[in-house]
Design an enzyme around this catalytic site. Structure first.
Site, PDB file in Angstrom:
ATOM      1  N   TYR A  37       0.830  -1.216   0.000  1.00 35.81           N
ATOM      2  CA  TYR A  37       0.000   0.000   0.000  1.00 35.81           C
ATOM      3  C   TYR A  37       0.861   1.261   0.000  1.00 35.81           C
ATOM      4  CZ  TYR A  37      -3.605  -3.315   1.637  1.00 35.81           C
ATOM      5  OH  TYR A  37      -4.447  -4.388   1.788  1.00 35.81           O
ATOM      6  N   LEU A 177     -17.281  -4.359   2.657  1.00 41.67           N
ATOM      7  CA  LEU A 177     -18.483  -3.618   2.233  1.00 41.67           C
ATOM      8  C   LEU A 177     -18.659  -3.696   0.720  1.00 41.67           C
ATOM      9  CD1 LEU A 177     -17.881  -0.490   4.499  1.00 41.67           C
ATOM     10  CD2 LEU A 177     -19.742  -2.140   4.765  1.00 41.67           C
ATOM     11  N   LYS A 219     -12.567  -0.059   5.148  1.00 41.55           N
ATOM     12  CA  LYS A 219     -11.756   1.169   5.033  1.00 41.55           C
ATOM     13  C   LYS A 219     -12.672   2.379   4.980  1.00 41.55           C
ATOM     14  CE  LYS A 219     -10.307   4.652   2.362  1.00 41.55           C
ATOM     15  NZ  LYS A 219     -11.121   5.505   1.450  1.00 41.55           N
ATOM     16  N   SER A 220     -12.387   3.352   5.808  1.00 37.25           N
ATOM     17  CA  SER A 220     -12.948   4.680   5.607  1.00 37.25           C
ATOM     18  C   SER A 220     -11.979   5.695   6.175  1.00 37.25           C
ATOM     19  CB  SER A 220     -14.316   4.841   6.271  1.00 37.25           C
ATOM     20  OG  SER A 220     -14.789   6.148   5.957  1.00 37.25           O
ATOM     21  N   ARG A 225     -18.033   7.962   9.009  1.00 34.75           N
ATOM     22  CA  ARG A 225     -18.205   6.579   8.560  1.00 34.75           C
ATOM     23  C   ARG A 225     -17.335   5.619   9.384  1.00 34.75           C
ATOM     24  NH1 ARG A 225     -18.993   9.431   3.878  1.00 34.75           N
ATOM     25  NH2 ARG A 225     -16.834   9.355   3.178  1.00 34.75           N
ATOM     26  N   ASN A 229     -19.016   2.526  11.206  1.00 32.64           N
ATOM     27  CA  ASN A 229     -18.581   1.148  10.954  1.00 32.64           C
ATOM     28  C   ASN A 229     -18.186   0.409  12.234  1.00 32.64           C
ATOM     29  OD1 ASN A 229     -19.044   1.650   8.270  1.00 32.64           O
ATOM     30  ND2 ASN A 229     -16.887   1.930   7.733  1.00 32.64           N
TER      31      ASN A 229
END
Ligand code: NAP
Length: 263
Positions: A37, A177, A219-220, A225, A229
């Site tokens: 990443y 998601l 992931k957010s 959010r 989550n």
């Protein structure tokens, strides 16, 4: 290991630093990153900025195919630990099996050595199919702690989850998601249950993951959010609701094939 974590792909270092510090402040303790990443430095800075003690955090990272080898894995550990600025890694995963390269058994032997040396607390796999795991188990006899796979209500992978459970390997879910595509969150089965329960569609999907027993890493980067989550531990779904959501499965369609893809 926490029951839910924060995914950090595709955040860059700067974004990850902010998102991770914010998430830990909100209550996340499991943070999922990877060498691939390119954001381990940012993740490490975010963890440090959070002010939460190292031993309360659960840091997962993953290594690439160039590192598939016993010595290579030791170097990959040093590289990631340096970037993350940590002395140990809670969970280190082989990111993809890359069977064409045929070196994942050696990579796993490298992970076992790290575990024996106390550099990592747990070791595992990502995107490994049962056939890859079987071969690895035959060669090493050491059961991995985790297999992180692509898993959502349209890719439920029931047989693979059953296999992992039988072997005593925890299943983690990536793109829990359904990723950037909002299709699952907008599906009428999900939105109907969400409306009935006064929850968001994302929360229904994440709760479904908890009900079927995997560990999702949504992931957010958005504080609202992230909070949403993580707020899935104060309600449950009925077995019928779980079955209704699981019925969105598309029979294996759309799953990234780890015999063909990997890095
Ligand atoms: P995901 O977590 O299923 O979905 C992320 C997307 O959904 C983002 O666009 C995010 O946007 C949005 N989102 C998040 N929460 C939401 C909510 N409550 N309501 C509406 N939208 C929401 O997919 P992912 O990022 O692909 O996967 C999660 C993590 O899995 C990655 O970050 C990574 O750590 C890991 N992963 C692992 C592998 C592997 O090979 N092992 C592969 C891919 C990913 P905002 O940020 O704007 O909220």
């Amino acid at each position: 290991m926490p029951r839910l974590g924060l995914g950090t792909w595709p955040l860059d270092d700067r974004e990850a630093e902010v998102a991770v510090a914010q998430a830990v402040g909100i209550g996340y303790r499991l943070i999922d990153t990877a060498f691939n990443y390119g954001n381990e430095v940012g993740v490490g800075r975010g963890l440090a900025a959070s002010g939460v003690k190292r031993e309360e955090l659960f840091v997962t990272t993953k290594l690439n195919k160039e590192d598939h080898g016993v010595d290579e894995v030791q170097r990959a550990f040093e590289r990631s630990a340096t970037k993350l600025d940590v002395d140990y890694i809670d969970l280190l995963l082989i990111h993809w099996p890359n069977p064409a390269q045929d070196r994942y058994v050696d990579a796993y032997r490298g992970l076992v050595r790290l575990l024996e040396d106390g550099r990592v607390n747990a070791i595992g796999l990502s995107n490994f199919k049962p056939a890859h795991v079987d071969r690895m188990l035959e060669a090493t006899g050491v059961v991995p702690d985790v297999d992180q796979i692509e898993l959502d209500p349209t890719r439920t992978r029931a047989a693979e989850r059953e296999y992992l459970q039988a072997k005593g390997i925890l299943c983690e879910a990536w793109s829990p998601l359904g990723g950037k595509d909002a299709g699952i969150r907008e599906h009428p089965v999900v939105t109907r249950i969400a409306e009935r329960r006064g929850r968001t569609a994302g929360q229904i999907v994440l709760r479904w993951h908890l009900e079927i027993g995997d560990v999702p890493v949504p992931k957010s980067a958005d504080a609202g959010r992230q909070r949403e989550n993580l707020s899935v531990f104060d309600f449950v779904l009925t077995p019928d609701e779980v079955a209704e959501i699981s019925a969105l499965d598309r029979g294996g369609e759309g799953i990234t094939d780890s015999d063909a893809f990997g890095h």
